[in-house]
Structure formats: structure tokens, C-alpha cells
Design an enzyme around this catalytic site. Structure first.
Site, PDB file in Angstrom:
ATOM      1  N   ASP A  42      -1.283  15.210  15.585  1.00  0.00           N
ATOM      2  CA  ASP A  42      -0.289  15.947  16.371  1.00  0.00           C
ATOM      3  C   ASP A  42      -0.961  17.056  17.168  1.00  0.00           C
ATOM      4  O   ASP A  42      -1.983  17.611  16.740  1.00  0.00           O
ATOM      5  CB  ASP A  42       0.765  16.570  15.447  1.00  0.00           C
ATOM      6  N   HIS A  87       3.452  -0.985   3.994  1.00  0.00           N
ATOM      7  CA  HIS A  87       2.889   0.330   3.702  1.00  0.00           C
ATOM      8  C   HIS A  87       4.052   1.274   3.400  1.00  0.00           C
ATOM      9  O   HIS A  87       4.892   1.524   4.274  1.00  0.00           O
ATOM     10  CB  HIS A  87       2.087   0.833   4.901  1.00  0.00           C
ATOM     11  N   PHE A 112      13.344  14.525  11.203  1.00  0.00           N
ATOM     12  CA  PHE A 112      11.979  14.040  11.415  1.00  0.00           C
ATOM     13  C   PHE A 112      11.967  12.872  12.394  1.00  0.00           C
ATOM     14  O   PHE A 112      11.121  12.797  13.287  1.00  0.00           O
ATOM     15  CB  PHE A 112      11.357  13.635  10.077  1.00  0.00           C
ATOM     16  N   SER A 163       0.859  -1.183   0.000  1.00  0.00           N
ATOM     17  CA  SER A 163       0.000   0.000   0.000  1.00  0.00           C
ATOM     18  C   SER A 163       0.893   1.229   0.000  1.00  0.00           C
ATOM     19  O   SER A 163       2.056   1.165   0.401  1.00  0.00           O
ATOM     20  CB  SER A 163      -0.943   0.003   1.210  1.00  0.00           C
ATOM     21  N   GLU A 189       1.253   5.596   0.735  1.00  0.00           N
ATOM     22  CA  GLU A 189       0.714   6.798   1.374  1.00  0.00           C
ATOM     23  C   GLU A 189       1.078   8.029   0.562  1.00  0.00           C
ATOM     24  O   GLU A 189       2.218   8.193   0.133  1.00  0.00           O
ATOM     25  CB  GLU A 189       1.260   6.942   2.790  1.00  0.00           C
TER      26      GLU A 189
END
Length: 302
Positions: free
Chosen positions: A111, A271, A221, A17, A19
């Protein structure tokens, strides 16, 4: 994961999959749809579109989701968050997305409104957390509901026990799949999965794979979201400074080796966080022997 001498497995039976995130400019819009066109040939199990906390990308997300549903054959999920919104506002969003054809939501708390690292506070009239949101979604319709999972623990969780309890709450509320935060050490994931299963959680735990588009940015990140970057990653990129092609090849190799190793450990679902860019994802899949396209695809990693 450590570098292995074992050959990369041919894993044409993988369930993949992707994103995407809603574009913020005309140039980013063009890039997204070029990426969608390139990746849809791989017939992913589904694709998902991110949604900003408090509905900050509601319209762009809805627009992207609608186009994916109407113009492509892709099964499309929308992310959904509950930060900064009342239950009624969230319910309105769900109804709007449902009317557009969405039958699968990725339910996330989101968040804090002050950004990553600030203190989270539920909206007085809203859902308390992701488990509460899942429960609300389950009451609204017969949706497929994916949630998040954290092999290295959510940065706001006090400890592994608290973190695992939150996942169990989401599953008990009706979640049908968990998509993990990205990670690079497969031993960490395997130990996490063992704890998940020992807790009686049986839903699929799908590894989140992040092909490294930009190592410097990824490190920043990762520091915010509690993911570690093993030393072998730096070692693999050493000496490739100033050579985008070499760095792209290294990034694809790392991602392909990670997926291949996880498949040998019994995982089939993955994913991939595409960052709205196709080249590294395609290069990764080609190294795994799951390519459905011909021709040269070049990309860059920095």
C-alpha cells in the site's frame, strides 16, 4: 456466488493455504499461536505471513516466520513489499529471510505510504512495482514466488485491461502462483479466470477466501480495496443480530458454500484469510468434510 440448493461437496482433496499476520501485542501473540496449533493439523499446502509496506513489520514478520519454520512442520512463505525501500534494502531483507529458511515469497508492491487511497510513488532507488520486485527476487534466488490478483480489479487500475496486463508482467517476470483478493461472487471470479487464461497466463490462480469475522468491518475494508459484498450476504445474516453463534454458523456456511461451488467449477486450491483466528476456518473446513480434529469449536461473527 448465489445460494444454491445443491449439497455441499465432500472435498477432502482440496489444497488449502492459510494467511496470518504478525501479532502486535502479547495477547495477539498468544492468539496467533493458538490458531497455528489448531490449523496445522489440516496440513495446509503452505502458510503465509504478511509484511507491512516499507518494512513496517519486518522484525515481527521475521520472528513469526522463524518460529513457524523452526517449531512447526508448516511450509512457510513471507510476504514482501517494496514501498518506501531501496533495492539494496529489499535485497538485505530477502537475504535475512532466506537465512531463516524462507524459500517462498509473496511479492507485493504494498500500500502507498500515505495509506490506502493515497497516491503511490515508487522509491527513487527502489523497485518500481510488483513485477519489478518479482524480477529482482528471481535474480536473487530460486524462490517460489506468489503474487496478488484481483477478480474485481485493483482499485488503482484504470480498467480491466491495465489490471490484467500487470498480472501478466508479474508472471513474465517469474511469478509461479497468484493469490486473489477476497470475493464473494463466484461468477465474477469465473469470468476473471476466463480473461486470465485468454491472455495466455497459465499459472495457478488461487481464490482468496475470507470467512466473515465481522460483517461491518469487512464492508469498510471491502470499500477501500474494491471488493464487492453481494446483497445475498446481508440477506443471509438478516435476523441474526445479537446472536454470535448464529452469525458464526452463517459465516462458516457462506465460506464453505463458496469453496464447494468453486470446487465444482474445477478449482482445488484455496487461500484462506484467517485473521489469526481458527474457529471460523475450522468450522468452514468441517462443513466441507475435511476436518482432521474432533471436538466442538465455537466462534463468533459480528
Amino acid at each position: 456466488m448465489t445460494k444454491t440448493e445443491r449439497p455441499i461437496a465432500k472435498t477432502s482433496d482440496l489444497r488449502i493455504s492459510f494467511e496470518f499476520f504478525p501479532p502486535k501485542s502479547p495477547d495477539m501473540d498468544e492468539q496467533l499461536w493458538q490458531t497455528v496449533e489448531a490449523l496445522q493439523a489440516y496440513q495446509p499446502d503452505f502458510v503465509s505471513v504478511t509484511y507491512g509496506a516499507g518494512g513496517t513489520t519486518r522484525e515481527p514478520t521475521l520472528s513469526t516466520v522463524k518460529r513457524l519454520i523452526t517449531e512447526t512442520p508448516l511450509s512457510t512463505a513471507s510476504h514482501l513489499t517494496c514501498v518506501g525501500a531501496t533495492r539494496e534494502e529489499v535485497r538485505s531483507v530477502v537475504e535475512e529471510f532466506q537465512a531463516a529458511g524462507v524459500r517462498h515469497f509473496v511479492a507485493l508492491r504494498g500500500d502507498p505510504q500515505g495509506g490506502v487511497g493515497s497516491r503511490y510513488a515508487p522509491h527513487p532507488g527502489g523497485f518500481v512495482n510488483a513485477a519489478d520486485l518479482v524480477s529482482g527476487l528471481r535474480a536473487m534466488g530460486d524462490f517460489e514466488i506468489s503474487v496478488s490478483a484481483y477478480p474485481e480489479r485493483h482499485p488503482e487500475s484504470e480498467n480491466d485491461v491495465v489490471d490484467l496486463d500487470m498480472l501478466k508482467q508479474k508472471v513474465d517476470a517469474g511469478a509461479t502462483r497468484a493469490l486473489t483478493q477476497f470475493f464473494f461472487d463466484n461468477d465474477i471470479f469465473e469470468r476473471y479466470l476466463e480473461r486470465v487464461r485468454a491472455a495466455g497466463i497459465t499459472i495457478p490462480i488461487v481464490p482468496g477466501i475470507m470467512p466473515i469475522q465481522n460483517l461491518t468491518q469487512l464492508k469498510r475494508f471491502a470499500a477501500m480495496c474494491g471488493a464487492s459484498i453481494p446483497s445475498f450476504v446481508d440477506a443471509r445474516f438478516e435476523g441474526s443480530e445479537g446472536d454470535p453463534r448464529a452469525r458464526a454458523a452463517i459465516a462458516a456456511e457462506i465460506a464453505a458454500e463458496q469453496i464447494s461451488d468453486l470446487s465444482r467449477r474445477g478449482l482445488q486450491d484455496f487461500h484462506i484469510y484467517t485473521m489469526n483466528r481458527a474457529p471460523l476456518t475450522i468450522a468452514t473446513l468441517e462443513r466441507l468434510g475435511v476436518s482432521t480434529q474432533t471436538g466442538n469449536v465455537s466462534g463468533a461473527a459480528a
